[in-house]
Design a protein around this motif. Structure first.
Motif, PDB file in Angstrom:
ATOM      1  N   ILE A   5      -1.503   5.438   1.136  1.00  0.00           N
ATOM      2  CA  ILE A   5      -1.417   3.941   0.539  1.00  0.00           C
ATOM      3  C   ILE A   5      -1.010   4.465  -0.821  1.00  0.00           C
ATOM      4  O   ILE A   5      -1.607   5.561  -1.606  1.00  0.00           O
ATOM      5  N   LYS A   6      -0.002   3.954  -1.573  1.00  0.00           N
ATOM      6  CA  LYS A   6       0.554   4.109  -2.607  1.00  0.00           C
ATOM      7  C   LYS A   6       0.776   2.989  -3.514  1.00  0.00           C
ATOM      8  O   LYS A   6       1.239   1.889  -3.144  1.00  0.00           O
ATOM      9  N   ASN A   7       0.426   3.081  -4.836  1.00  0.00           N
ATOM     10  CA  ASN A   7       0.800   1.909  -5.854  1.00  0.00           C
ATOM     11  C   ASN A   7       1.429   2.715  -7.170  1.00  0.00           C
ATOM     12  O   ASN A   7       1.743   3.947  -7.116  1.00  0.00           O
ATOM     13  N   TYR A  17     -10.837   6.579  -3.350  1.00  0.00           N
ATOM     14  CA  TYR A  17     -11.741   6.865  -4.493  1.00  0.00           C
ATOM     15  C   TYR A  17     -10.734   7.566  -5.464  1.00  0.00           C
ATOM     16  O   TYR A  17     -10.842   9.074  -5.679  1.00  0.00           O
ATOM     17  N   GLY A  18      -9.733   7.118  -6.335  1.00  0.00           N
ATOM     18  CA  GLY A  18      -9.025   7.859  -7.292  1.00  0.00           C
ATOM     19  C   GLY A  18      -7.557   7.889  -6.743  1.00  0.00           C
ATOM     20  O   GLY A  18      -7.191   7.482  -5.745  1.00  0.00           O
ATOM     21  N   TYR A  19      -6.646   8.614  -7.597  1.00  0.00           N
ATOM     22  CA  TYR A  19      -5.244   8.716  -7.282  1.00  0.00           C
ATOM     23  C   TYR A  19      -4.800  10.082  -7.533  1.00  0.00           C
ATOM     24  O   TYR A  19      -5.212  10.947  -8.353  1.00  0.00           O
ATOM     25  N   THR A  20      -3.737  10.447  -6.750  1.00  0.00           N
ATOM     26  CA  THR A  20      -2.956  11.804  -6.936  1.00  0.00           C
ATOM     27  C   THR A  20      -1.476  11.426  -6.917  1.00  0.00           C
ATOM     28  O   THR A  20      -1.078  10.726  -6.257  1.00  0.00           O
ATOM     29  N   GLN A  21      -0.689  12.350  -7.608  1.00  0.00           N
ATOM     30  CA  GLN A  21       0.531  12.178  -7.481  1.00  0.00           C
ATOM     31  C   GLN A  21       1.350  13.300  -6.044  1.00  0.00           C
ATOM     32  O   GLN A  21       2.264  12.971  -6.108  1.00  0.00           O
ATOM     33  N   ASP A  22       0.442  14.022  -5.745  1.00  0.00           N
ATOM     34  CA  ASP A  22       0.603  14.855  -4.877  1.00  0.00           C
ATOM     35  C   ASP A  22       0.558  14.341  -3.219  1.00  0.00           C
ATOM     36  O   ASP A  22      -0.609  14.101  -3.061  1.00  0.00           O
ATOM     37  N   ASP A  33      -9.132   1.403   8.782  1.00  0.00           N
ATOM     38  CA  ASP A  33      -9.931   1.959   7.606  1.00  0.00           C
ATOM     39  C   ASP A  33      -9.223   0.765   6.621  1.00  0.00           C
ATOM     40  O   ASP A  33      -9.928   0.511   5.862  1.00  0.00           O
ATOM     41  N   MET A  34      -7.989   0.187   6.632  1.00  0.00           N
ATOM     42  CA  MET A  34      -7.532  -0.643   5.624  1.00  0.00           C
ATOM     43  C   MET A  34      -8.080  -1.879   5.624  1.00  0.00           C
ATOM     44  O   MET A  34      -7.547  -2.811   4.506  1.00  0.00           O
ATOM     45  N   GLU A  35      -8.634  -2.303   6.688  1.00  0.00           N
ATOM     46  CA  GLU A  35      -8.991  -3.995   6.588  1.00  0.00           C
ATOM     47  C   GLU A  35      -9.831  -4.287   5.644  1.00  0.00           C
ATOM     48  O   GLU A  35      -9.936  -5.256   5.100  1.00  0.00           O
ATOM     49  N   ALA A  36     -10.679  -3.270   4.714  1.00  0.00           N
ATOM     50  CA  ALA A  36     -11.785  -3.577   3.969  1.00  0.00           C
ATOM     51  C   ALA A  36     -11.008  -3.318   2.385  1.00  0.00           C
ATOM     52  O   ALA A  36     -11.573  -3.666   1.407  1.00  0.00           O
ATOM     53  N   PHE A  37      -9.943  -3.076   2.507  1.00  0.00           N
ATOM     54  CA  PHE A  37      -8.816  -2.641   1.141  1.00  0.00           C
ATOM     55  C   PHE A  37      -8.189  -3.968   0.729  1.00  0.00           C
ATOM     56  O   PHE A  37      -7.780  -4.564   1.646  1.00  0.00           O
ATOM     57  N   ASN A  38      -8.316  -4.018  -0.835  1.00  0.00           N
ATOM     58  CA  ASN A  38      -7.121  -4.987  -1.103  1.00  0.00           C
ATOM     59  C   ASN A  38      -5.929  -4.324  -1.428  1.00  0.00           C
ATOM     60  O   ASN A  38      -5.933  -3.392  -2.480  1.00  0.00           O
ATOM     61  N   LEU A  39      -4.804  -4.573  -0.723  1.00  0.00           N
ATOM     62  CA  LEU A  39      -3.677  -3.672  -0.939  1.00  0.00           C
ATOM     63  C   LEU A  39      -2.640  -4.423  -1.766  1.00  0.00           C
ATOM     64  O   LEU A  39      -1.430  -4.075  -1.560  1.00  0.00           O
ATOM     65  N   ASP A  40      -2.891  -5.455  -2.512  1.00  0.00           N
ATOM     66  CA  ASP A  40      -1.875  -6.209  -3.332  1.00  0.00           C
ATOM     67  C   ASP A  40      -1.365  -5.159  -4.130  1.00  0.00           C
ATOM     68  O   ASP A  40      -1.867  -4.400  -4.812  1.00  0.00           O
TER      69      ASP A  40
END
Length: 63
Positions: A5-7, A17-22, A33-40
């Motif tokens: 998942i990328k934003n 929990y957090g982000y990485t560029q790698d 897994d993604m059903e619970a996430f807000n992917l907007d």
């Protein structure tokens, strides 16, 4: 299939929990897994073909 998942902040880390560029450090998520996430505002990138057991092991090690 499994996805990264990328934003605008980068790739999501395991568990979201957090982000990485790698991409190598990015979490790998199933559709379930993604059903619970807000992917907007997010995009999905297909993760490289590795065994689901190996991915699960990597995600558990980082938790």
């Amino acid at each position: 299939m499994r996805y990264h998942i990328k934003n605008e902040r980068g790739y999501w880390l395991p568990g979201g929990y957090g982000y990485t560029q790698d991409p190598a450090e990015a979490g790998v998520f199933s559709l379930a897994d993604m059903e619970a996430f807000n992917l907007d505002g997010c995009s999905l990138e297909r993760a490289s073909c590795v065994s689901a057991d190996y991915v699960e092991k990597l995600n558990m090690e980082e938790d």
